[in-house]
Design a protein around this motif. Structure first.
Motif, PDB file in Angstrom:
ATOM      1  N   ASP B 118      20.989  38.966  42.518  1.00 39.22           N
ATOM      2  CA  ASP B 118      22.258  38.794  42.269  1.00 39.22           C
ATOM      3  C   ASP B 118      23.205  39.411  43.339  1.00 39.22           C
ATOM      4  O   ASP B 118      23.917  40.458  42.963  1.00 39.22           O
ATOM      5  N   THR B 120      25.825  38.167  44.699  1.00 40.51           N
ATOM      6  CA  THR B 120      27.149  38.197  44.482  1.00 40.51           C
ATOM      7  C   THR B 120      27.709  39.222  43.772  1.00 40.51           C
ATOM      8  O   THR B 120      28.846  39.808  44.103  1.00 40.51           O
ATOM      9  N   PHE B 121      26.951  39.838  42.815  1.00 39.96           N
ATOM     10  CA  PHE B 121      27.378  41.079  41.987  1.00 39.96           C
ATOM     11  C   PHE B 121      27.425  42.331  43.020  1.00 39.96           C
ATOM     12  O   PHE B 121      28.423  43.010  43.034  1.00 39.96           O
ATOM     13  N   GLN B 129      36.299  47.044  40.361  1.00 36.59           N
ATOM     14  CA  GLN B 129      35.246  46.895  39.097  1.00 36.59           C
ATOM     15  C   GLN B 129      35.945  46.362  37.947  1.00 36.59           C
ATOM     16  O   GLN B 129      35.841  45.349  37.280  1.00 36.59           O
ATOM     17  N   VAL B 133      36.619  42.416  39.032  1.00 31.40           N
ATOM     18  CA  VAL B 133      35.360  41.727  38.723  1.00 31.40           C
ATOM     19  C   VAL B 133      35.163  41.521  37.418  1.00 31.40           C
ATOM     20  O   VAL B 133      34.423  40.627  36.906  1.00 31.40           O
ATOM     21  N   TYR B 134      35.791  42.488  36.455  1.00 27.93           N
ATOM     22  CA  TYR B 134      35.286  42.318  35.104  1.00 27.93           C
ATOM     23  C   TYR B 134      36.056  41.004  34.495  1.00 27.93           C
ATOM     24  O   TYR B 134      35.390  40.502  33.467  1.00 27.93           O
ATOM     25  N   ASN B 135      37.054  40.427  35.522  1.00 22.69           N
ATOM     26  CA  ASN B 135      37.601  39.130  35.074  1.00 22.69           C
ATOM     27  C   ASN B 135      37.056  38.004  35.823  1.00 22.69           C
ATOM     28  O   ASN B 135      37.547  37.048  35.798  1.00 22.69           O
ATOM     29  N   GLY B 136      35.884  38.072  36.424  1.00 27.19           N
ATOM     30  CA  GLY B 136      35.045  37.231  36.724  1.00 27.19           C
ATOM     31  C   GLY B 136      35.368  36.780  38.155  1.00 27.19           C
ATOM     32  O   GLY B 136      34.704  35.751  38.742  1.00 27.19           O
ATOM     33  N   VAL B 137      36.051  37.486  38.869  1.00 26.00           N
ATOM     34  CA  VAL B 137      36.444  36.999  40.514  1.00 26.00           C
ATOM     35  C   VAL B 137      35.340  37.427  40.939  1.00 26.00           C
ATOM     36  O   VAL B 137      34.483  38.521  40.864  1.00 26.00           O
ATOM     37  N   THR B 138      35.037  36.811  42.463  1.00 27.04           N
ATOM     38  CA  THR B 138      34.076  37.068  43.139  1.00 27.04           C
ATOM     39  C   THR B 138      34.519  37.447  44.675  1.00 27.04           C
ATOM     40  O   THR B 138      35.767  36.985  44.620  1.00 27.04           O
ATOM     41  N   GLY B 141      35.790  34.226  45.989  1.00 26.83           N
ATOM     42  CA  GLY B 141      37.209  33.767  45.214  1.00 26.83           C
ATOM     43  C   GLY B 141      38.422  34.505  45.643  1.00 26.83           C
ATOM     44  O   GLY B 141      39.460  33.834  45.688  1.00 26.83           O
ATOM     45  N   VAL B 195      31.851  26.671  46.940  1.00 30.42           N
ATOM     46  CA  VAL B 195      31.864  27.905  46.265  1.00 30.42           C
ATOM     47  C   VAL B 195      32.879  28.445  45.282  1.00 30.42           C
ATOM     48  O   VAL B 195      32.687  28.926  44.438  1.00 30.42           O
ATOM     49  N   ALA B 196      34.186  28.737  46.117  1.00 32.70           N
ATOM     50  CA  ALA B 196      35.317  28.954  45.203  1.00 32.70           C
ATOM     51  C   ALA B 196      36.308  28.143  45.762  1.00 32.70           C
ATOM     52  O   ALA B 196      36.812  28.471  47.019  1.00 32.70           O
TER      53      ALA B 196
END
Lengths: 130, 382
Positions: B118, B120-121, B129, B133-138, B141, B195-196
């Protein structure tokens, strides 16, 4: 994964949108000690109304593992009516309705699960107001 | 402060290096650099790495690397500033020599990215964080959201944006260390997977294993070791907001501007003095925004200028002669050092087919996160 306490610390901000307003006008959703604009340590506690405007957005097709089941999903940078900048996942929204300047409101939603034996994480997402 | 020279460099092949561990990568680049500088002992060691703990389950890189390149006993530490870790490590090495504390300093950067699933993480740990990141952004993104505003505000088309990776791949063809030394065309970019939105796979720098090292010494001692050396004319470093949403203008990278201004001021130079620049094109839009912040193009114009050929040989300035992060590869912590290696090769006339002719001043720009940190170096041919 002993991260539940990491989660509970953020509850006032994520569940109730408790924020801080600094003298410069800067509004912070995360807890801060110093105004990044003026350096002031004084602030007023406010609650965000939950309404705001999209400044930019993207649709995520490749995510980190914990959001894989949701792809593709939209994420936006939102400026709330109080002036706070917030990154939020969009929900209950058609991708074609996304645009810079669109009005949104925050709603309380499940965000993710901490694996098979962890807790369920909640927080805010945003949806377009028609 | 003492003047500082670079007297040797080393690179590994960039790519999917299945047979090499993080220590193998670093050791290969470090030993090559020491060999090219004709030295066996160093006085101090810095290693830049963004996330060896998450990528390779290995922290404490200072000790590990000093041990594995035969330098046990020297002060050795890791420097971390997300994707700008390598450039920041070079800055620490520069300060170490300039201050008079040490004479011979080994600076390296390394990332072993292909051992985890992973990725991406891991990359996203460079963002906020709890509030991004908690809200799903990469990471793609975040840069996609920069691209969205820039394209809408300045009328940059999707086809014009694609010219950034097309140009960098064209340069990368001539780089024997590049992960992707081949050309790509418009159709390939526009049909690569999303990808985004609006960024596609070929807008994004790849996942790469690799290491890069340089040897620094006081300029006055450089000739003891080699006749191929360059001077570090200036360095500028700056921080910016950790969260992308806290950038007042979402198309601006204030830390890049600040770091650039500091480097120009220290060097006593202007953008028009620079012959080539290695910029942090982690995503196609990043090269455009950075080229504007460094003063090579006016705000809102770099996208079209790059699409018109102003950032390649014969244009206004050569941007990313190495192929950039896109074609050369982006082993995160190694990238900033690899940029310095490219500038060294260019300024000592060793860049082969990708040589920028008569280059006197080369710049490198290495950036962390969505603009949360930036370090700019200006190197001078001697």
């Amino acid at each position: 994964m002993a991260i539940s306490q990491r989660y509970t610390r953020e509850i006032p901000h994520r569940y109730r949108l408790e924020a801080q307003k600094f003298p410069s006008g800067f509004v912070s959703l995360p807890r801060r000690y110093v105004d990044p604009i003026s350096g002031s340590r004084e602030f007023e506690k406010i609650r965000l109304s939950g309404k705001g405007t999209i400044l930019s957005y993207t649709i995520i097709y490749v995510s980190a593992d914990q959001f894989k089941l949701l792809t593709p999903y939209a994420v936006a940078v939102i400026e709330t009516d109080e002036g706070a900048r917030v990154t939020a996942m969009m929900t209950d929204t058609n991708f074609e309705d996304l645009k810079i300047g669109a009005r949104v409101e925050f709603v309380f939603r499940k965000i993710m699960e901490e694996g098979a034996s962890g807790i369920i994480n909640y927080g805010y997402k945003a949806k377009i107001i028609k | 402060m003492r003047d500082v020279a670079i007297i040797g460099v080393g690179l590994t092949q960039f790519g999917e290096n299945w047979d090499q561990s993080i220590r193998d990568l670093f050791a290969e680049a470090a030993l090559k650099a020491m060999e090219s500088a004709k030295i066996e002992k160093v006085d101090s060691l810095y290693v830049g790495s963004m996330s060896s703990g998450l990528y390779a389950y290995q922290e404490h890189l200072g000790s590990l690397m000093a041990d594995y390149v035969g330098q046990i006993g020297v002060p050795a530490v890791r420097i971390e500033s997300a994707c700008s870790s390598g450039g920041q490590a070079v800055r620490m090495g520069f300060l170490d020599v300039a201050s008079g504390m040490h004479d011979i300093v080994l600076v390296g950067g390394v990332e072993k990215m292909w051992d985890v699933e992973d990725g991406t993480f891991v990359l996203a740990t460079a963002a906020d964080q709890e509030y991004e990141v908690y809200n799903g952004v990469t990471f793609p993104g975040l840069y996609a959201m920069m691209a969205r505003v820039y394209m809408e505000r300045y009328g940059l088309t999707r086809e014009e944006l694609a010219q950034v990776p097309i140009k960098n791949h064209k340069h990368g063809v001539n780089n024997p260390y590049a992960q992707f030394p081949f050309e790509i065309d418009l159709k390939a970019v526009l049909s690569s997977s999303m990808v985004a939105d609006p960024l596609r796979l070929l807008d994004c720098s790849p996942i790469t294993d690799g290491a890069a090292c340089v040897i620094l010494c006081p300029l006055e001692r450089a000739k003891e070791f080699t006749d191929k050396f360059v001077k570090i004319r200036a360095v500028g470093s700056a921080s910016g907001p950790i969260a992308f949403h806290d950038h007042k203008d979402l198309t601006r990278l204030d830390a890049v501007k600040l770091a650039g201004e500091r480097a120009y001021k220290m060097a006593g130079l202007k953008p028009e003095d620079i012959d080539f620049v290695e910029v942090h094109d982690c995503f196609s839009i990043a090269e455009i925004l950075v080229a504007e912040e460094l003063g090579f193009f006016d705000y809102g114009t770099a996208g079209k200028a790059i699409a018109e050929g102003q950032a390649t040989y014969g244009g206004k300035i050569v941007i990313n002669p190495s192929g950039g992060l896109k074609a050369k590869g982006h082993p995160v912590g190694a990238t900033g050092v690899a940029q310095i290696v490219e500038a060294y090769l260019q300024l000592t006339g060793q860049a082969g087919k990708r040589q920028v002719s008569n280059a006197r001043f080369g710049m490198t720009q290495n950036m962390g996160g969505s603009g949360g940190s930036c370090v700019v170096h200006i190197l001078e041919a001697m």
